[in-house]
Design a protein around this motif. Structure first.
Motif, short mmCIF file in Angstrom:
data_model
loop_
_atom_site.label_atom_id
_atom_site.label_comp_id
_atom_site.label_asym_id
_atom_site.label_seq_id
_atom_site.Cartn_x
_atom_site.Cartn_y
_atom_site.Cartn_z
N ARG A 83 53.85 37.75 33.28
CA ARG A 83 53.78 37.16 34.62
C ARG A 83 53.99 35.66 34.56
NH1 ARG A 83 48.77 37.42 39.01
NH2 ARG A 83 50.03 36.83 40.83
N SER A 84 53.37 35.00 33.59
CA SER A 84 53.55 33.56 33.41
C SER A 84 53.39 33.23 31.94
CB SER A 84 52.54 32.76 34.25
OG SER A 84 51.22 33.00 33.80
N VAL A 85 54.00 32.12 31.53
CA VAL A 85 53.94 31.74 30.11
C VAL A 85 53.98 30.22 30.00
CG1 VAL A 85 56.45 31.96 29.89
CG2 VAL A 85 55.01 32.03 27.84
N ASP A 86 53.24 29.72 29.02
CA ASP A 86 53.21 28.29 28.74
C ASP A 86 53.45 28.09 27.24
OD1 ASP A 86 52.48 25.42 29.47
OD2 ASP A 86 50.98 25.83 27.93
N VAL A 87 54.42 27.24 26.91
CA VAL A 87 54.76 26.98 25.51
C VAL A 87 54.53 25.51 25.22
CG1 VAL A 87 56.57 27.05 23.75
CG2 VAL A 87 56.48 28.83 25.51
N THR A 93 47.59 38.04 25.21
CA THR A 93 48.18 39.38 25.27
C THR A 93 47.09 40.43 25.42
OG1 THR A 93 48.14 39.53 22.85
CG2 THR A 93 50.17 38.75 23.87
N THR A 94 47.42 41.49 26.15
CA THR A 94 46.54 42.65 26.25
C THR A 94 47.28 43.93 25.87
OG1 THR A 94 47.06 42.81 28.62
CG2 THR A 94 45.05 41.63 28.02
N VAL A 95 48.49 44.08 26.36
CA VAL A 95 49.31 45.25 26.02
C VAL A 95 50.41 44.85 25.04
CG1 VAL A 95 50.83 47.05 26.92
CG2 VAL A 95 48.81 46.36 28.22
N LEU A 96 51.06 43.74 25.30
CA LEU A 96 52.09 43.25 24.39
C LEU A 96 51.47 42.89 23.05
CD1 LEU A 96 54.07 40.89 26.80
CD2 LEU A 96 54.90 43.04 25.82
N THR A 97 52.23 43.05 21.98
CA THR A 97 51.77 42.63 20.67
C THR A 97 52.26 41.22 20.38
OG1 THR A 97 53.71 43.45 19.47
CG2 THR A 97 51.92 45.01 19.88
N HIS A 98 51.61 40.56 19.45
CA HIS A 98 52.03 39.21 19.08
C HIS A 98 53.45 39.22 18.51
CE1 HIS A 98 47.71 37.42 18.74
NE2 HIS A 98 47.94 38.02 19.89
N ASP A 99 53.76 40.27 17.77
CA ASP A 99 55.11 40.34 17.18
C ASP A 99 56.18 40.48 18.26
OD1 ASP A 99 54.21 40.06 14.61
OD2 ASP A 99 54.16 42.21 14.18
N GLU A 100 55.88 41.22 19.33
CA GLU A 100 56.84 41.36 20.43
C GLU A 100 57.10 40.01 21.10
OE1 GLU A 100 56.21 45.89 22.16
OE2 GLU A 100 54.70 44.36 22.61
N VAL A 101 56.03 39.24 21.26
CA VAL A 101 56.18 37.93 21.90
C VAL A 101 56.95 36.99 20.97
CG1 VAL A 101 54.95 35.93 22.81
CG2 VAL A 101 54.09 38.24 23.25
N LEU A 144 55.02 51.06 37.27
CA LEU A 144 53.87 50.20 37.50
C LEU A 144 54.31 48.98 38.29
CD1 LEU A 144 52.39 50.32 33.88
CD2 LEU A 144 51.90 51.85 35.80
N VAL A 145 53.60 48.68 39.36
CA VAL A 145 53.94 47.57 40.25
C VAL A 145 52.74 46.62 40.29
CG1 VAL A 145 54.63 46.88 42.57
CG2 VAL A 145 55.47 49.04 41.60
N ASP A 146 53.00 45.33 40.12
CA ASP A 146 51.89 44.37 40.13
C ASP A 146 51.67 43.82 41.54
OD1 ASP A 146 53.85 42.44 40.52
OD2 ASP A 146 53.16 41.15 38.91
N VAL A 147 50.72 42.89 41.66
CA VAL A 147 50.35 42.37 42.96
C VAL A 147 51.46 41.52 43.58
CG1 VAL A 147 49.29 40.24 42.10
CG2 VAL A 147 48.39 41.31 44.21
N GLU A 189 49.74 38.45 31.30
CA GLU A 189 50.50 39.69 31.50
C GLU A 189 50.32 40.21 32.93
OE1 GLU A 189 49.77 42.75 28.70
OE2 GLU A 189 50.06 41.47 26.95
N ARG A 190 51.32 40.92 33.36
CA ARG A 190 51.21 41.60 34.65
C ARG A 190 50.27 42.80 34.49
NH1 ARG A 190 55.08 39.58 37.96
NH2 ARG A 190 56.89 38.61 36.96
N THR A 191 49.50 43.07 35.53
CA THR A 191 48.62 44.23 35.52
C THR A 191 48.98 45.13 36.71
OG1 THR A 191 46.97 43.01 36.82
CG2 THR A 191 46.72 43.01 34.43
N PRO A 192 48.92 46.44 36.53
CA PRO A 192 49.32 47.34 37.62
C PRO A 192 48.37 47.26 38.80
CG PRO A 192 48.40 48.57 35.77
CD PRO A 192 48.54 47.17 35.31
#
Length: 241
Positions: free
Chosen positions: A103-107, A64-72, A136-139, A121-124
Motif C-alpha cells: 500500500r505504501s513504502v518508504d526507502v 511485512t506481514t504476508v510478503l517475505t523479506h526476500d520478495e521485497v 481481495l479488495v482493500d479499503v 501492506e494492503r489488508t483485505p
C-alpha cells in the motif's frame, strides 16, 4: 696580496629581504596545504561516489506481514556494492510499490552501508468473487490478490469495474463500526446506486457515496424500526418499506 684578501665578502642580507623570503615561504606552505586538502577532498568524493567502499552491504525490510523479506528485496533490486549515496531511493520505492500487496513504502539510506525499506501492506476489507477465485479488495478499492477461500467475516462485493468497486468500499467504510459486522454484501450497479444487504436479509439503499457521514448517522436509529428496505439515499428524508 692573497686570494683571501682579494675575494669579495658576501654582504649579509638586507633587513628588507628577510621578510620577503619569509612571506614567500609561508605562501608556498599555505599553497601546498590548500592543494593537499583539495586533493584529499577529491579522493574522498571519488571513494564515496564511485567505489564500493561505502557501497550497499545489506537491505533491511520492515513492516511485512504476508510478503517475505526476500520478495521485497527482489522487487527492490538493489545491487550489492552500489555506492549508497548515489542510490535513487524513489526508483527503488517505485519498484517495491509495484508489488500488488504494497500500500505504501518508504526507502531510506542508513549510513554507512545499509538500505532500509519500510512498507505497509494492503489488508483485505471485502471480497469480490470472480471465475478465477476470490479477489481481495482493500479499503482503497484496490484488487490486490486472489485467494482460494474468502477470509472469514468479510462482506461480498457485487461490482463490475474499478469505479463501482471504489464506490462500494467507500460506502462500506462509512457504515458505523458496530453495524459493519452485520453487512453481508455491498452491490453497486452504478457509482450512484449502492445497496447494502445485511446478514438478516434487510436491504439498505445508500445511493451514492456523497453525504455518507449523514447517511451513517441516520441509518443506526432507522434500523431499530421494523422493515425490510431502508432508504437513506436522501438522508434528510429516509424511508422504510
Amino acid at each position: 696580496m692573497t686570494s683571501a684578501q682579494t675575494r669579495p665578502r658576501r654582504r649579509p642580507p638586507r633587513a628588507a629581504e628577510r621578510p620577503r623570503r619569509l612571506t614567500r615561504r609561508r605562501y608556498l606552505v599555505r599553497r601546498a596545504t590548500v592543494l593537499g586538502s583539495f586533493l584529499a577532498v577529491v579522493a574522498l568524493v571519488y571513494v564515496v561516489l564511485f567505489t564500493s567502499v561505502f557501497g550497499v552491504r545489506g537491505v533491511e525490510v520492515f513492516g511485512t506481514t504476508v510478503l517475505t523479506h526476500d520478495e521485497v528485496r527482489k522487487a527492490a533490486a538493489v545491487e550489492a556494492g552500489s555506492p549508497l549515496v548515489r542510490l535513487d531511493t524513489d526508483e527503488i520505492a517505485a519498484r517495491v510499490a509495484a508489488l500488488p500487496r504494497v500500500r505504501s513504502v518508504d526507502v531510506r539510506r542508513s549510513y554507512p552501508v545499509t538500505v532500509r525499506i519500510t512498507l505497509v501492506e494492503r489488508t483485505p476489507f471485502a471480497v469480490l468473487t470472480k471465475p478465477d477465485g476470490v479477489h481481495l479488495v482493500d479499503v482503497d478499492g484496490v484488487d490486490f490478490g486472489v485467494a482460494e477461500v474468502a477470509p472469514p467475516g468479510l462482506p461480498q462485493l457485487a461490482a463490475a469495474d474499478p469505479p463501482t468497486i471504489k464506490a462500494a468500499v467507500t460506502v462500506l467504510a462509512a457504515v458505523p463500526d458496530p453495524l459493519r459486522p452485520q453487512v453481508a454484501s455491498v452491490s453497486a450497479e452504478t457509482v450512484g446506486n449502492v445497496k447494502i444487504t445485511l446478514a438478516d436479509g434487510r436491504v439498505v439503499k445508500w445511493g451514492s457515496a456523497e453525504h455518507s457521514d449523514r447517511k451513517a448517522a441516520v441509518l443506526g436509529p432507522l434500523l431499530t424500526q421494523p422493515g425490510k428496505v431502508y432508504d437513506v439515499g436522501t438522508p434528510d428524508f429516509p424511508t422504510i418499506s
